[in-house]
Design an enzyme around this catalytic site. Structure first.
Site, PDB file in Angstrom:
ATOM      1  N   ASP A  28       0.823  -1.210   0.000  1.00 14.54           N
ATOM      2  CA  ASP A  28       0.000   0.000   0.000  1.00 14.54           C
ATOM      3  C   ASP A  28       0.862   1.268   0.000  1.00 14.54           C
ATOM      4  O   ASP A  28       2.071   1.222   0.290  1.00 14.54           O
ATOM      5  CB  ASP A  28      -0.908  -0.033   1.251  1.00 14.54           C
TER       6      ASP A  28
ATOM      7  N   ASP B 111     -10.724   2.195  -3.521  1.00 10.81           N
ATOM      8  CA  ASP B 111     -11.339   1.903  -2.221  1.00 10.81           C
ATOM      9  C   ASP B 111     -12.851   1.969  -2.320  1.00 10.81           C
ATOM     10  O   ASP B 111     -13.548   1.551  -1.404  1.00 10.81           O
ATOM     11  CB  ASP B 111     -10.870   2.916  -1.173  1.00 10.81           C
TER      12      ASP B 111
HETATM   13  C1  DGJ Z   1      -5.908   1.890   1.842  1.00 10.50           C
HETATM   14  C2  DGJ Z   1      -6.264   0.710   0.994  1.00 10.50           C
HETATM   15  O1  DGJ Z   1      -6.716   1.133  -0.251  1.00 10.50           O
HETATM   16  C3  DGJ Z   1      -7.282  -0.147   1.723  1.00 10.50           C
HETATM   17  O2  DGJ Z   1      -7.662  -1.220   0.925  1.00 10.50           O
HETATM   18  C4  DGJ Z   1      -6.699  -0.628   3.035  1.00 10.50           C
HETATM   19  O3  DGJ Z   1      -5.640  -1.506   2.774  1.00 10.50           O
HETATM   20  C5  DGJ Z   1      -6.222   0.572   3.846  1.00 10.50           C
HETATM   21  N1  DGJ Z   1      -5.360   1.431   3.102  1.00 10.50           N
HETATM   22  C6  DGJ Z   1      -5.506   0.102   5.084  1.00 10.50           C
HETATM   23  O4  DGJ Z   1      -5.004   1.134   5.795  1.00 10.50           O
END
Ligand code: DGJ
Length: 710
Positions: free
Chosen positions: A448, A515
């Site tokens: 991430d 997301d």
């Molecule tokens: C952002 C990501 O896009 C989510 O899927 C998740 O992993 C969160 N970060 C976790 O902090």
């Protein structure tokens, strides 16, 4: 295939030709559908206009000549001047240059066009590469200082494509967090159109994939790069259009010392007559020539990720319960997301402390074993390029953070970036993440990156070089880790789809698309993304309803149908699902497993909005099977006859058409129809009102399986 006639070089891809003439300087004589012979110079070369726009279709442009349009190369020479005069020297068949940047691979041929500026003592080389199986042509631009004094590069475009004609549309794929890659069309006129990212990443704001099109001509472009980028289009009164793409020149200033070479990121361009053909060829290119490694051809596991199910709020026992239920559902991989390390109970702490939060996980290595004992693979979330000011790492090494030491730095999501341009920091990341992977034996890693670059600073690094040096640092880290752990499936992520680009795909074969998992909004995001990237790169999960981002409710079957437009997985707490929901999910997983090859290897088509319906479909390479997802986005009470036409079938084949058995839908459809009819008249979504899914005030969809009748 490459052909030469006199001073002309003809590149033939499966369906296109590009002709470059080196007679005077080097310029493009023709780029379009395949032509049999070399084009006649006087027919295809535009007249030079006398307003000063000198070179009509040159391969590059620099400041100081009679070409007054936006130029691709801007330099400041040792004597303070900026005008350059590159003269064509020679052309040669060569391999592409070695660089720290990722490139496409598996090419058929490369030609290097070489130019020299005798006064500035600079050599410019352009590498044009073709591939035997796709219409993409790639271009690499390289500048070498053959003099004794440094020069400054203020701009170096990776690609220039000068087109001839009016009425082009510039399509960009823009957005923000949760609304990534929405298509926007602008009519090209006599002004400069800019698509640019300055976040340090390719960003969710403006993706580097863009298109330029008019009737029967669709050009698309991308960069194999994950940092700041800029694409511009400029028309003029004399029917000329210039496209440029490369590293963004905002704040860019690279000192090129004596004897040094700067290699710009690889640019890719593609011509096709239609958007569908363009998409098909681009998907082929990304799947065959960008994605690499042991997972390239492997169908991806159906995962359950706990993020939307638990967020930070979990214990060892709760995770194990979720994993057990995931195994019951038929999932293949369990992914433990954020919150398993340091003292990470929320997003204010612990990034950089990549050691087990044992009170919470019960021992991460043990938990991983327990998950595997359930018959699932184990995967883990990390965010290695970041540091929390509240962390042990920051206490020990405040100098690792990206900012001047005495400055607090701008926080985003309560965190700072690490100075990944620095070798020591790169080594620390490789060490820390290697240990995590080895200790847990993870077979999947979600990488991430949850903020943009601010306070760019690294000791001894000039600020104009900093952003690009960070990208080179990132690539060095990714290269080392992916080489060390070739079996691990890496999925990149950046607050959802904020770093969705060909640079990342050169190391990690898939990315979390957004997301935003609301079925209706996700449909648009995936559709926009699909212009430049194949579904086999897009993570797409079924989440709980009402959706956590939008608050909208949508049926479980529709959420599944939309997620099948990418790499389908689940991101919810299955222990909270009803018996009925679990049984629906079990059937969905079985269905997905049965047709996974069609989803993974099939040719993808967007189905155009028409007669109330739209959607997408996958056709198997031999055209004997297809999976169709029909979508109604604007269901109006009492309106019937929602329809959409299919694509990519064999018109001569007869197909049996059956609806996938969807829960709550009573009127199963089953009939036989010819491919020609299905592509002309299309499918009608029948009995839309007899369906209890219909109660949801959201996107409505149905899935169909087509099989050739022998
Ligand atoms: C952002 C990501 O896009 C989510 O899927 C998740 O992993 C969160 N970060 C976790 O902090």
């Amino acid at each position: 295939m490459l052909r030469r006639k006199g001073t002309c070089y003809k590149f033939d891809t499966p369906h296109t030709s590009l002709v470059i003439d080196t007679g005077k300087n080097a310029e493009i004589l023709y780029y379009g559908p395949t032509i049999r012979s070399q084009p006649e110079y006087s027919i295809v070369r535009p007249e030079l206009d006398w307003a000063g726009n000198g070179m009509a279709r040159s391969l590059f442009s620099s400041y100081g000549s009679t070409d007054f349009r936006e130029c691709g190369i801007k330099l400041v020479l040792a004597d303070g001047s900026s005008a350059t005069h590159f003269v064509f020297k020679k052309v040669k068949k060569v391999p592409r240059p070695e660089t720290e940047l990722p490139f496409s691979y598996g090419e058929e041929d490369t030609l290097r066009f070489e130019f020299l500026d005798e006064y500035a003592k600079l050599r410019l080389c352009l590498y044009y590469t073709i591939f035997a199986d796709t219409d993409v042509i790639s271009v690499v631009t390289e500048l070498t200082n053959v003099g004794k004094k440094s020069v400054h590069i203020r701009k170096i475009s990776s690609l220039q494509l000068d087109l001839w004609g009016d009425g082009f549309t510039f399509s960009t794929f823009d957005g923000s967090w949760g609304i990534e890659r929405q298509r926007h069309d602008s009519l090209v006129t006599s002004q400069l159109f800019v698509n640019e990212s300055r976040t340090g990443t390719s960003s969710p704001f403006h993706n580097p994939f863009v298109m330029l099109s008019r009737e029967n001509e669709v050009y698309s472009f991308n960069l194999v790069y994950s940092g700041n980028h800029k694409e511009t289009v400029e028309g003029n009164a004399c029917h000329q259009v210039r496209f440029l793409s490369g590293i963004s020149d905002s704040f860019f200033d690279w000192e090129l010392g004596a004897g040094e070479t700067f290699v710009a990121p690889e640019a890719v361009m593609l011509f096709a007559k239609t958007e569908d053909e363009n998409t098909r060829e681009m998907h082929k290119f990304v799947s065959e020539h960008i994605v690499r490694g042991r997972n390239k051809k492997k169908v991806r596991p159906i995962l359950v990720n706990n993020w939307e199910g638990t967020y930070f709020n979990f214990t060892h026992d709760r995770i194990l319960e979720i994993a057990k239920k995931s195994a019951d559902m038929g999932a293949e991989l369990f992914v433990l997301d954020d919150g398993w390390f340091g003292k990470r109970d929320d997003d204010t702490t612990s990034l950089g402390d990549w050691f087990d939060y044992a009170e919470k996980t019960g021992g991460i290595a043990t938990l991983a074993e327990e998950v595997r004992a359930l018959g699932l693979k184990f995967g883990l979330w990390v965010e290695p390029e970041m540091i929390s000011p509240k962390s042990e790492l920051y206490e020990k090494h405040p100098e690792y953070a990206m900012k001047p030491l005495k400055v607090d730095g701008t926080l985003m999501r309560n965190q700072l970036m690490l100075n990944i341009a620095d070798k020591t920091v790169q080594n620390y990341i490789v060490r820390a993440i290697s240990k995590v992977i080895s200790d847990t034996k993870a077979s999947y890693v979600k990488w991430d990156h949850n903020r943009y670059m601010t306070d760019p600073y690294g000791k001894d690094i000039q600020s104009g070089e900093y952003a690009h040096r960070c990208v080179l640092g990132l690539y060095s880290i990714l290269r080392r880790l992916t080489e060390k752990f070739p079996f691990v499936l890496f999925e990149s992520c950046s607050s959802g789809g904020g770093r969705f680009d060909l640079g990342m795909f050169s190391y990690m074969p898939q990315t979390w698309t957004s997301d935003n998992t609301d079925a209706r909004e996700r449909y648009d995001i995936q559709r926009g993304t699909s212009y430049g990237y194949p579904p086999s790169t897009m993570g797409a999960h079924v989440t709980a309803s009402p959706n956590h981002q939008s608050g909208h409710a949508s049926p479980l079957e529709t959420r599944f149908n939309i997620a099948c437009g990418g790499l389908m997985g689940y991101e919810l707490d299955p222990t909270k699902c009803s018996e009925e929901e679990i049984s629906i999910i079990q059937k969905q997983i079985k269905f997905y497993q049965k047709y996974r090859d069609v989803f993974f290897e099939g040719t993808f088509y967007r189905l155009d909005p028409k007669d109330g319906g739209e959607g997408f479909m996958f056709v198997s390479p031999d055209q004997t099977q297809a999976i169709v997802v029909g979508v109604v986005k604007n269901k109006v009470t009492a309106r019937t006859n929602y329809r959409f036409t299919l694509k990519g079938l064999n018109p001569a084949f007869n197909y049996s058409v059956r609806t996938r058995e969807q829960a709550n839908y009573q009127g199963e459809l089953s009939y036989v129809a010819g491919g020609d009819l299905l592509m002309q008249t299309g499918l009608q979504m029948q009995n839309i009102f007899s369906d209890t899914e219909n109660r949801f005030n959201s996107i409505y969809s149905r899935m169909y399986v087509l099989k050739r009748l022998s």
